[in-house]
Scaffold this active site. Sequence first.
Site, mmCIF file in Angstrom:
data_model
loop_
_atom_site.group_PDB
_atom_site.id
_atom_site.type_symbol
_atom_site.label_atom_id
_atom_site.label_comp_id
_atom_site.label_asym_id
_atom_site.label_seq_id
_atom_site.Cartn_x
_atom_site.Cartn_y
_atom_site.Cartn_z
ATOM 1 N N MET A 115 0.808 -1.212 0.000
ATOM 2 C CA MET A 115 0.000 0.000 0.000
ATOM 3 C C MET A 115 0.847 1.270 0.000
ATOM 4 O O MET A 115 0.532 2.248 -0.665
ATOM 5 C CB MET A 115 -0.911 -0.019 1.223
ATOM 6 C CG MET A 115 -1.881 1.116 1.321
ATOM 7 S SD MET A 115 -2.941 0.857 2.775
ATOM 8 C CE MET A 115 -4.240 2.027 2.427
ATOM 9 N N TYR A 122 0.271 3.903 -3.224
ATOM 10 C CA TYR A 122 -0.154 5.280 -2.983
ATOM 11 C C TYR A 122 0.970 6.234 -2.619
ATOM 12 O O TYR A 122 0.721 7.397 -2.350
ATOM 13 C CB TYR A 122 -1.232 5.301 -1.886
ATOM 14 C CG TYR A 122 -2.418 4.432 -2.234
ATOM 15 C CD1 TYR A 122 -3.225 4.732 -3.329
ATOM 16 C CD2 TYR A 122 -2.720 3.302 -1.483
ATOM 17 C CE1 TYR A 122 -4.297 3.931 -3.666
ATOM 18 C CE2 TYR A 122 -3.800 2.497 -1.815
ATOM 19 C CZ TYR A 122 -4.580 2.805 -2.914
ATOM 20 O OH TYR A 122 -5.637 2.008 -3.248
ATOM 21 N N HIS A 167 -8.349 -5.678 8.657
ATOM 22 C CA HIS A 167 -8.782 -4.372 8.149
ATOM 23 C C HIS A 167 -10.175 -4.530 7.553
ATOM 24 O O HIS A 167 -10.443 -5.447 6.779
ATOM 25 C CB HIS A 167 -7.805 -3.875 7.088
ATOM 26 C CG HIS A 167 -7.895 -2.413 6.840
ATOM 27 N ND1 HIS A 167 -9.005 -1.824 6.257
ATOM 28 C CD2 HIS A 167 -7.030 -1.396 7.088
ATOM 29 C CE1 HIS A 167 -8.800 -0.521 6.153
ATOM 30 N NE2 HIS A 167 -7.607 -0.230 6.658
ATOM 31 N N GLU A 212 -3.061 2.431 15.990
ATOM 32 C CA GLU A 212 -4.455 2.055 16.221
ATOM 33 C C GLU A 212 -4.588 0.926 17.248
ATOM 34 O O GLU A 212 -5.426 1.000 18.151
ATOM 35 C CB GLU A 212 -5.113 1.643 14.899
ATOM 36 C CG GLU A 212 -6.608 1.392 15.034
ATOM 37 C CD GLU A 212 -7.283 1.104 13.712
ATOM 38 O OE1 GLU A 212 -8.511 0.881 13.725
ATOM 39 O OE2 GLU A 212 -6.598 1.087 12.662
ATOM 40 N N ASP A 270 4.625 -4.130 10.700
ATOM 41 C CA ASP A 270 4.178 -3.008 11.521
ATOM 42 C C ASP A 270 3.960 -1.775 10.671
ATOM 43 O O ASP A 270 4.757 -1.452 9.779
ATOM 44 C CB ASP A 270 5.223 -2.704 12.598
ATOM 45 C CG ASP A 270 5.102 -3.629 13.789
ATOM 46 O OD1 ASP A 270 3.962 -3.906 14.199
ATOM 47 O OD2 ASP A 270 6.146 -4.071 14.297
#
Length: 333
Positions: A23, A110, A206, A289, A282
């Site tokens: 990601m 991203y 998630h 969170e 990690d």
Amino acid sequence: MRRTTNLSPISLEQPTGLVLLNMGGPDSLSAVRPFLYNLFADRDLIRLPAGALLQKPFAFLISTLRAPKVKLNYASIGGKSPLLDWTTRQAAGTARELGEQVKPFVAMRYWRPRAAECLKRMKQEGIEQAVILSMYPHYTSATTGSSLKDFTSAAAHIYPELRYIVIGEWFDWPAYLDALANRVREGLEKFHELVRSEIPILFSAHALPQKLIDEGDPYLEHVLCTARGVMDRLGDRPWKLGFQSRSGPVQWMAPDTLDVLEQLAAERAPGALIVPVSFVSDHIETLQEIDFEMRMHAEKIGLPRFERIPSLNDHPDFLQALAGLVRHHLENP
């Protein structure tokens, strides 16, 4: 999921690129807003019902509104995402396991380095074949699907001659389940032996919008398969599944991990061991969170103990699992 650009086999005896897809995350606090913009502008991840024309204005607005709070979260874990560091280590470690002809690369969806940069490097270095490995074990069109679409599109424009095979899901790969079970055993060692057998294992994945699951996305099935595979290795003990990182005015997968923690507290469980099942290293979802927000919530509701397993990161058994996965797919095209 396996896919190759042609029928020519890929041999690790020839120079081979190993590309890990992930990601990505901001590499500084100033990168937070543009990173969020890239994230929310992706229609595979977040699709506005009003259509594509509003996607970029929406991305600009929501990234601008969210950036201040998200910056504080990243500041609390060192001012940047550790995801690139861990993915780079995972790529390098897996390449070492596969042999000296294998060269590691990383392509983030991203943030930098993007797929285009990765492909240009491979082309410059004369690498004509590659293995593309998604670092999302569980397939969903919103993550793996988007990353693969991004990479294949870039490859068609930048390096159409590249031969490559894609590994897009590995939720039931035995060596991966073994490594995850090993981390759970390490996590259980944090509890006193008198209550260790009674500690519930709480898998936290998630969340996705429920609409994706209703339309047939296999993500939930894959996550459940992983959880059951880990529990098969641990024996008979209590476990639950929750979903984290839920935000926005849509119906999300349930139950929320926070709600499961409240259920455990109401049942007077002696504690909980969190297993971040959809994260292989990690990053903000584990370090901030889970380790901060969830821990504070657990203390607030009176749960006696709250612990998280060590992440897979670059643990040797996980790197060996990834190398074995690559070999398996090359030997069984």
